[in-house]
Motif scaffolding. Structure first.
Motif, PDB file in Angstrom:
ATOM      1  N   VAL A  69      12.628 -25.575 -54.109  1.00 49.58           N
ATOM      2  CA  VAL A  69      12.178 -25.830 -55.485  1.00 49.58           C
ATOM      3  C   VAL A  69      11.399 -27.135 -55.536  1.00 49.58           C
ATOM      4  N   LEU A  70      11.902 -28.166 -54.881  1.00 47.70           N
ATOM      5  CA  LEU A  70      11.208 -29.450 -54.856  1.00 47.70           C
ATOM      6  C   LEU A  70       9.842 -29.322 -54.188  1.00 47.70           C
ATOM      7  N   ASP A  71       9.775 -28.576 -53.106  1.00 47.16           N
ATOM      8  CA  ASP A  71       8.495 -28.357 -52.433  1.00 47.16           C
ATOM      9  C   ASP A  71       7.500 -27.664 -53.359  1.00 47.16           C
ATOM     10  N   ARG A  72       7.980 -26.683 -54.122  1.00 41.48           N
ATOM     11  CA  ARG A  72       7.107 -25.978 -55.068  1.00 41.48           C
ATOM     12  C   ARG A  72       6.593 -26.924 -56.142  1.00 41.48           C
ATOM     13  N   VAL A  73       7.463 -27.791 -56.657  1.00 40.57           N
ATOM     14  CA  VAL A  73       7.062 -28.739 -57.694  1.00 40.57           C
ATOM     15  C   VAL A  73       6.025 -29.732 -57.156  1.00 40.57           C
ATOM     16  N   VAL A  74       6.256 -30.256 -55.960  1.00 41.50           N
ATOM     17  CA  VAL A  74       5.291 -31.184 -55.355  1.00 41.50           C
ATOM     18  C   VAL A  74       3.941 -30.497 -55.161  1.00 41.50           C
ATOM     19  N   THR A  75       3.973 -29.245 -54.753  1.00 42.04           N
ATOM     20  CA  THR A  75       2.729 -28.491 -54.551  1.00 42.04           C
ATOM     21  C   THR A  75       1.981 -28.308 -55.871  1.00 42.04           C
ATOM     22  N   GLU A  76       2.691 -27.999 -56.933  1.00 41.03           N
ATOM     23  CA  GLU A  76       2.047 -27.864 -58.251  1.00 41.03           C
ATOM     24  C   GLU A  76       1.417 -29.182 -58.693  1.00 41.03           C
ATOM     25  N   ILE A  77       2.135 -30.277 -58.485  1.00 45.21           N
ATOM     26  CA  ILE A  77       1.608 -31.598 -58.842  1.00 45.21           C
ATOM     27  C   ILE A  77       0.345 -31.885 -58.037  1.00 45.21           C
ATOM     28  N   ALA A  78       0.367 -31.560 -56.747  1.00 48.10           N
ATOM     29  CA  ALA A  78      -0.802 -31.803 -55.898  1.00 48.10           C
ATOM     30  C   ALA A  78      -2.007 -31.007 -56.375  1.00 48.10           C
ATOM     31  N   TYR A  79      -1.800 -29.723 -56.695  1.00 44.65           N
ATOM     32  CA  TYR A  79      -2.924 -28.916 -57.192  1.00 44.65           C
ATOM     33  C   TYR A  79      -3.458 -29.469 -58.516  1.00 44.65           C
ATOM     34  N   ASN A  80      -2.574 -29.844 -59.413  1.00 40.96           N
ATOM     35  CA  ASN A  80      -3.008 -30.398 -60.705  1.00 40.96           C
ATOM     36  C   ASN A  80      -3.751 -31.713 -60.519  1.00 40.96           C
ATOM     37  N   HIS A  81      -3.256 -32.554 -59.631  1.00 40.99           N
ATOM     38  CA  HIS A  81      -3.911 -33.847 -59.402  1.00 40.99           C
ATOM     39  C   HIS A  81      -5.302 -33.656 -58.795  1.00 40.99           C
ATOM     40  N   ARG A  82      -5.445 -32.699 -57.914  1.00 38.11           N
ATOM     41  CA  ARG A  82      -6.723 -32.479 -57.239  1.00 38.11           C
ATOM     42  C   ARG A  82      -7.815 -32.101 -58.235  1.00 38.11           C
ATOM     43  N   THR A  83      -7.466 -31.443 -59.330  1.00 34.21           N
ATOM     44  CA  THR A  83      -8.474 -31.086 -60.335  1.00 34.21           C
ATOM     45  C   THR A  83      -8.953 -32.316 -61.099  1.00 34.21           C
ATOM     46  N   GLU A  84      -8.187 -33.411 -61.048  1.00 31.64           N
ATOM     47  CA  GLU A  84      -8.532 -34.623 -61.786  1.00 31.64           C
ATOM     48  C   GLU A  84      -9.086 -35.729 -60.894  1.00 31.64           C
ATOM     49  N   CYS A  85      -9.031 -35.538 -59.567  1.00 33.68           N
ATOM     50  CA  CYS A  85      -9.339 -36.632 -58.653  1.00 33.68           C
ATOM     51  C   CYS A  85     -10.204 -36.121 -57.508  1.00 33.68           C
ATOM     52  N   ASP A  86     -11.134 -36.963 -57.055  1.00 36.81           N
ATOM     53  CA  ASP A  86     -11.980 -36.568 -55.930  1.00 36.81           C
ATOM     54  C   ASP A  86     -11.352 -36.903 -54.585  1.00 36.81           C
ATOM     55  N   GLY A  87     -10.219 -37.594 -54.593  1.00 37.20           N
ATOM     56  CA  GLY A  87      -9.482 -37.873 -53.368  1.00 37.20           C
ATOM     57  C   GLY A  87      -9.902 -39.122 -52.623  1.00 37.20           C
ATOM     58  N   GLU A  88     -10.938 -39.788 -53.079  1.00 37.99           N
ATOM     59  CA  GLU A  88     -11.398 -40.990 -52.391  1.00 37.99           C
ATOM     60  C   GLU A  88     -10.580 -42.204 -52.812  1.00 37.99           C
ATOM     61  N   ASP A  89      -9.982 -42.860 -51.839  1.00 41.35           N
ATOM     62  CA  ASP A  89      -9.267 -44.116 -52.066  1.00 41.35           C
ATOM     63  C   ASP A  89      -8.210 -44.012 -53.172  1.00 41.35           C
ATOM     64  N   CYS A  90      -7.425 -42.952 -53.146  1.00 37.89           N
ATOM     65  CA  CYS A  90      -6.426 -42.709 -54.200  1.00 37.89           C
ATOM     66  C   CYS A  90      -5.029 -42.777 -53.593  1.00 37.89           C
ATOM     67  N   ARG A  91      -4.212 -43.674 -54.104  1.00 40.97           N
ATOM     68  CA  ARG A  91      -2.847 -43.804 -53.594  1.00 40.97           C
ATOM     69  C   ARG A  91      -2.010 -42.572 -53.921  1.00 40.97           C
ATOM     70  N   THR A  92      -2.275 -41.937 -55.051  1.00 41.73           N
ATOM     71  CA  THR A  92      -1.537 -40.724 -55.402  1.00 41.73           C
ATOM     72  C   THR A  92      -1.840 -39.614 -54.404  1.00 41.73           C
ATOM     73  N   CYS A  93      -3.124 -39.441 -54.062  1.00 44.90           N
ATOM     74  CA  CYS A  93      -3.495 -38.426 -53.068  1.00 44.90           C
ATOM     75  C   CYS A  93      -2.833 -38.722 -51.728  1.00 44.90           C
ATOM     76  N   GLU A  94      -2.787 -39.984 -51.349  1.00 41.82           N
ATOM     77  CA  GLU A  94      -2.155 -40.371 -50.089  1.00 41.82           C
ATOM     78  C   GLU A  94      -0.658 -40.018 -50.115  1.00 41.82           C
ATOM     79  N   GLY A  95       0.001 -40.352 -51.216  1.00 45.92           N
ATOM     80  CA  GLY A  95       1.425 -40.037 -51.351  1.00 45.92           C
ATOM     81  C   GLY A  95       1.693 -38.544 -51.379  1.00 45.92           C
ATOM     82  N   LEU A  96       0.846 -37.809 -52.089  1.00 43.74           N
ATOM     83  CA  LEU A  96       1.009 -36.356 -52.133  1.00 43.74           C
ATOM     84  C   LEU A  96       0.769 -35.741 -50.757  1.00 43.74           C
ATOM     85  N   GLY A  97      -0.165 -36.299 -50.005  1.00 41.79           N
ATOM     86  CA  GLY A  97      -0.404 -35.819 -48.646  1.00 41.79           C
ATOM     87  C   GLY A  97       0.837 -35.984 -47.776  1.00 41.79           C
ATOM     88  N   GLU A  98       1.494 -37.131 -47.898  1.00 40.26           N
ATOM     89  CA  GLU A  98       2.733 -37.362 -47.150  1.00 40.26           C
ATOM     90  C   GLU A  98       3.828 -36.398 -47.601  1.00 40.26           C
TER      91      GLU A  98
END
Length: 108
Positions: free
Chosen positions: A48-77
């Motif tokens: 369930v936690l993995d599914r939630v993290v995945t949803e957050i990652a997909y939602n964040h990607r629509t708002e961010c280009d991924g360049e120099d973003c600490r959230t993207c880095e954390g979601l990647g980990e």
């Protein structure tokens, strides 16, 4: 409970308070986990936690280009751990199923 687990609980509860997590929600999820087989509770919670993290990652990607973003880095980990976790769950399940189907020497 060892110190590492106690520290993790303190950190998780502190972050949960910052995000307005309500105790009723925690209690409800714990009740749902209690309905699972004891051997499956950790696996279910992790999935369930993995599914939630995945949803957050997909939602964040629509708002961010991924360049120099600490959230993207954390979601990647987090997704690295999630992929390894789900693959391990699947491998464990397949191993268990193979063992269930095996003819043991005492039943031949």
């Amino acid at each position: 409970m060892n110190e590492t687990v106690r520290d993790a609980l303190r950190q998780v509860e502190s972050a949960a308070r910052l995000y307005g997590v309500r105790e009723e929600g925690v209690t409800g999820f714990r009740e749902m986990l209690a309905s699972q087989h004891p051997a499956d509770r950790g696996t279910y919670a992790c999935a369930v936690l993995d599914r939630v993290v995945t949803e957050i990652a997909y939602n964040h990607r629509t708002e961010c280009d991924g360049e120099d973003c600490r959230t993207c880095e954390g979601l990647g980990e987090a997704l690295t751990v999630a992929v390894a976790s789900v693959r391990s769950m699947i491998a464990d399940e397949m191993t268990w199923r193979r063992r269930q189907n095996r003819r043991w020497f005492w039943s031949r």
